[in-house]
Design an enzyme around this catalytic site. Sequence first.
Site, mmCIF file in Angstrom:
data_model
loop_
_atom_site.group_PDB
_atom_site.id
_atom_site.type_symbol
_atom_site.label_atom_id
_atom_site.label_comp_id
_atom_site.label_asym_id
_atom_site.label_seq_id
_atom_site.Cartn_x
_atom_site.Cartn_y
_atom_site.Cartn_z
ATOM 1 N N SER A 50 0.797 -1.234 0.000
ATOM 2 C CA SER A 50 0.000 0.000 0.000
ATOM 3 C C SER A 50 0.824 1.276 0.000
ATOM 4 O O SER A 50 0.311 2.332 -0.329
ATOM 5 C CB SER A 50 -0.944 0.010 1.192
ATOM 6 O OG SER A 50 -0.205 0.006 2.391
ATOM 7 N N HIS A 86 -5.410 -4.607 -0.972
ATOM 8 C CA HIS A 86 -5.300 -3.570 -2.008
ATOM 9 C C HIS A 86 -5.347 -4.186 -3.409
ATOM 10 O O HIS A 86 -4.673 -3.713 -4.324
ATOM 11 C CB HIS A 86 -4.030 -2.742 -1.800
ATOM 12 C CG HIS A 86 -4.075 -1.964 -0.528
ATOM 13 N ND1 HIS A 86 -4.752 -0.766 -0.423
ATOM 14 C CD2 HIS A 86 -3.586 -2.243 0.710
ATOM 15 C CE1 HIS A 86 -4.652 -0.319 0.828
ATOM 16 N NE2 HIS A 86 -3.955 -1.195 1.525
ATOM 17 N N LYS A 142 -12.458 -1.945 2.007
ATOM 18 C CA LYS A 142 -11.851 -1.056 1.012
ATOM 19 C C LYS A 142 -12.706 -1.106 -0.268
ATOM 20 O O LYS A 142 -13.747 -0.479 -0.323
ATOM 21 C CB LYS A 142 -10.391 -1.445 0.775
ATOM 22 C CG LYS A 142 -9.539 -1.352 2.071
ATOM 23 C CD LYS A 142 -8.067 -1.458 1.791
ATOM 24 C CE LYS A 142 -7.228 -1.736 3.036
ATOM 25 N NZ LYS A 142 -7.311 -0.745 4.102
HETATM 26 N N1 PLP Z 1 -3.785 -5.670 5.235
HETATM 27 C C1 PLP Z 1 -3.462 -4.602 4.487
HETATM 28 C C2 PLP Z 1 -2.446 -4.753 3.394
HETATM 29 C C3 PLP Z 1 -4.075 -3.360 4.714
HETATM 30 O O1 PLP Z 1 -3.749 -2.288 3.980
HETATM 31 C C4 PLP Z 1 -5.042 -3.260 5.752
HETATM 32 C C5 PLP Z 1 -5.707 -1.980 6.055
HETATM 33 O O2 PLP Z 1 -5.158 -0.929 6.077
HETATM 34 C C6 PLP Z 1 -5.331 -4.403 6.499
HETATM 35 C C7 PLP Z 1 -4.693 -5.585 6.219
HETATM 36 C C8 PLP Z 1 -6.365 -4.362 7.570
HETATM 37 O O3 PLP Z 1 -7.641 -4.353 6.980
HETATM 38 P P1 PLP Z 1 -8.932 -3.981 7.822
HETATM 39 O O4 PLP Z 1 -9.122 -2.514 7.698
HETATM 40 O O5 PLP Z 1 -10.034 -4.782 7.235
HETATM 41 O O6 PLP Z 1 -8.634 -4.390 9.238
#
Ligand code: PLP
Length: 421
Positions: free
Chosen positions: A208, A236, A267
């Site tokens: 990200s 993502h 997302k």
């Molecule tokens: N994994 C990644 C790569 C993320 O970017 C995020 C959120 O920012 C998460 C996991 C966590 O996701 P959630 O918002 O559903 O807890």
Amino acid sequence: MWLRVAAAGAGAGAGGSRAASGAAAAQLRRRLEGELEGIRGAGTWKSERVIASPQGPHLRLAGGGDAGILNFCANNYLGLSSHPQVIRAAVRALEEFGAGLSSVRFICGTQSIHKELEEKIARFHQREDAILYASCFDANAGIFEALLTPEDAVLSDELNHASIIDGIRLCKANKYRYKHMDMQDLEAKLQDAQKHRLRLVATDGAFSMDGDIAPLREICQLAQKYDALVFIDECHATGFLGPNGRGTDELLGVMDKVTIINSTLGKALGGAAGGYTTGPKPLIDLLRQRSRPYLFSNSLPPAVVGCASKALDLLMESNAIAQSMAAKTQRFRSKMTAAGFTISGKDHPICPVMLGDARLAAVMAEDMLSRGIYVIGFSYPVVPKGKARIRVQISAVHSDEDIDRCVEAFTEVGRKHGALP
Ligand code: PLP
């Protein structure tokens, strides 16, 4: 009665807040204030802008009058967060199934819509089964400990998301951290890990901060060579990467080689909340028995389930939304590059505008906001020193005009602050 006595006994501070008294509380307060001062002093304080409208390409900020702000910093990749059909599905689920379950899944918290959504997720990813969590953070926190023992090994990309890092910390497997997307290093670590019973390679599908995509073909080849399993976090990627938005594994043609996928409903898939694991049925069955964030946390609320379920329906009906996002991404990346900016990553709607200097990134982001464009600057420690950037995220619901306005503002602001000649 007890509540009334307690309320009458304790002194309320200004605005009705109550401060605990005593030496320990005072010592804690001093320590916390010191820590907060340290964060401010280091220039890493994260403030939160308050939005007074639904999530979307055009926002109204609290206290900001009626002026529309063009939003380029949400993970609302497909624009489904405020899609009318998604909202209607949430309202229907709320009315039909109530506000929430007041229970974890295995006691009294599984409704028909939870089972339907799990089935839909598995079908979307072409996997055997799926399990829902309150978030993908929880899915990542709950998988490694349930799956891996001290006899096993996990090999993790050094830039994996914090929730993968935390999930791995919780498990007792042997831990290897390989250099970011470095296949030579991964191979060396896989060779070393041959002594363990089972090897699991864990990587974000798309990272990200840089908008770069894991070399899944190469990872899967190495996994095959060294008899390892592959886990990907698709937060993502789900919904928009690949010809049908299935994710990085579809984009790179390795859907049959990746064993486990964790992803988010918070997302691209409606943006409400929630996460999941999808993969082999015995794994999902085991997670239902052993995964602590699943076992000991409340069920997803019906409205949230309704949002995600409708988002998946829309994506399975047509890939038009994902395609439109890809075209917009292309427009932004090529116009910004032509203007003289360096955009990290390739073909991903996360478009980091690389600036290097932390102050430059902060000042430019502020100046963009004064021109009605909401973008965020990232600097150390979120990204490495000297690699400060403004991260722009493109959504399917940005119009071509929105994107052109953003590029024009960047060009003006970049010239003004010396980022462009
Ligand atoms: N994994 C990644 C790569 C993320 O970017 C995020 C959120 O920012 C998460 C996991 C966590 O996701 P959630 O918002 O559903 O807890």
